[in-house]
Write an enzyme that holds these catalytic residues in place. Structure first.
Site, PDB file in Angstrom:
ATOM      1  CB  CYS A  37      -1.456 -49.393  26.941  1.00 48.78           C
ATOM      2  SG  CYS A  37      -3.129 -49.215  26.307  1.00 48.78           S
TER       3      CYS A  37
ATOM      4  CD  GLN B  53       1.184 -46.290  28.136  1.00 50.34           C
ATOM      5  OE1 GLN B  53       1.121 -47.433  28.578  1.00 50.34           O
ATOM      6  NE2 GLN B  53       0.168 -45.721  27.523  1.00 50.34           N
TER       7      GLN B  53
ATOM      8  CG  HIS C 218      -4.248 -49.377  30.783  1.00 52.99           C
ATOM      9  ND1 HIS C 218      -3.428 -48.758  29.857  1.00 52.99           N
ATOM     10  CD2 HIS C 218      -3.450 -49.657  31.841  1.00 52.99           C
ATOM     11  CE1 HIS C 218      -2.205 -48.668  30.342  1.00 52.99           C
ATOM     12  NE2 HIS C 218      -2.187 -49.205  31.539  1.00 52.99           N
TER      13      HIS C 218
ATOM     14  CG  ASN D 126       0.139 -49.777  34.315  1.00 59.68           C
ATOM     15  OD1 ASN D 126      -0.007 -49.754  33.100  1.00 59.68           O
ATOM     16  ND2 ASN D 126      -0.554 -48.991  35.121  1.00 59.68           N
TER      17      ASN D 126
END
Length: 369
Positions: free
Chosen positions: A175, A143, A312, A333
């Site tokens: 995110c 990202q 997150h 992730n």
């Protein structure tokens, strides 16, 4: 004669002390020289360029402190996971957890949580699941500078028209888009038999009418709502990620490669319910990822200390048991492959806290086909 011998002893002692001090200074100089070289190599690897010598020296000091912390942690060898020098090594933990894009905090609107959970009556789940091996997970994405954290807004819950209404955290950064897209990619692959990389940038640019505000934050549930109302998302290839807020490309947003029909929220604070969901598809989850150990996580089952202030959005794409018998969640992730186990983290599962480690069981949801 006695005085002369005494003087000689004192002189020898002073000489030894001076030699020792000189040795210490030399050692520190050599250590700094070695660390400067490591910093140079690190800068080259990650393409780091600083604006002036003062900034470079400041970043070197932070880098040195972080490297010392990482090496001391690993040398202690008393944890089930290891830390590593990654792209965040010149950031203090405070800088790491701060929004990257100068976000100015905003308050979230009230979110209605769903009460249906189609996996409620599931009685048996596999001992291990890895949706990567079943073709339901796209490669790790990054990202970049669009931010990565959320800010807690409220925590109270009320009943509204039979639904549980929760004032949830607003995720700062994008995110939330990566988490929702990964879950959507997963259910589409399982229902349509084809894995397609979908566009996070479309969510960042076009999903801006409610809580979701591109790099300034959003929620996975609201992203699912947008995908439903928009009748799907375009591909990553046709609407590529740029890592900044942009104007919605209506033409590309109208081209849909995959869609969903709905979404459901996993019952909160229930790891068993989360396991039932993850056993059937990739699931969007929110975690507290603010600690130094998370910042520098490299490998192993993460058992580090963390809170439940969710900051997150990530995606649970499986679970399993490590060689030493530790149960874990397999989490995708969106910080690139240089972080963690090539972009993934294994987080301890089945902890005493009902919220799960780092709050992973607090706010999970998944799209339906």
């Amino acid at each position: 004669m006695v005085a002369k011998k005494h003087f000689n002893h004192i002189s020898l002692a002073m000489l030894l002390c001076m030699t020792f001090l000189a040795f210490q200074v030399t050692c520190r100089t050599l250590q700094d020289a070695s660390m400067y070289e490591r910093h140079e190599q690190w800068m080259t690897r990650y393409g780091k360029v600083y604006k002036d010598p003062q900034e470079r020296e400041k970043r070197f000091r932070v880098f040195k402190e972080n490297v010392n912390y990482i090496e001391a942690f690993n040398n202690a060898a008393n944890k089930s996971y290891k830390l590593g020098i990654n792209q965040f090594a010149d950031l203090t933990n405070k800088e790491f957890i701060a929004p990257r894009n100068g976000f100015k905090g905003h308050m979230c609107s009230s979110i209605i949580r769903t009460t249906t959970f189609k996996f409620e009556n599931v009685t048996a789940t596999p001992s291990t699941v890895d949706w990567r091996q079943k073709g339901a997970v796209t490669p790790i994405k990054d990202q970049g500078q669009c931010g990565k954290f959320l800010i807690i807004c409220f925590t109270n819950q009320i009943k509204l028209n039979g639904y549980l209404t929760t004032n949830l955290p607003c995720i700062v950064g994008c995110c939330w888009a990566f988490s929702a897209v990964a879950a959507t990619e997963g259910i589409h692959a399982l229902s349509a038999g084809k894995l397609i990389s979908l566009s996070e940038q479309e969510l960042v640019d076009c999903d801006t009418k409610g809580v979701d505000q591109g790099c300034e934050g959003g929620l996975m549930d609201d992203a699912f709502k947008f995908i439903i109302q928009n009748h799907g998302l375009n591909t990553e290839a046709n609407y590529p990620y740029k890592g900044v807020d942009g104007k919605c490309n209506a033409n590309e947003a109208a081209k849909n490669a995959a869609t969903i029909t709905g979404y459901e929220d996993v019952p909160a604070n229930n790891e068993m319910a989360l396991q039932k969901a993850v056993a059937n598809q990739p699931v969007s989850v929110a975690i507290d990822a603010s600690g130094s150990d998370f910042q520098f996580y490299k490998s192993g089952v993460f058992t580090g200390s963390c809170g439940t202030e969710l900051d997150h959005g990530v995606t649970a794409v499986g679970y399993g048991v490590s060689d030493d018998g530790t149960e874990y969640w397999l989490v995708k992730n969106s910080w690139g492959t240089e972080w963690g186990e090539e972009g993934y983290i294994r987080m301890q599962r089945g902890v005493d806290s009902e919220e799960g480690l780092c709050g992973i069981a607090m706010q999970a949801s998944y799209p339906t086909a």
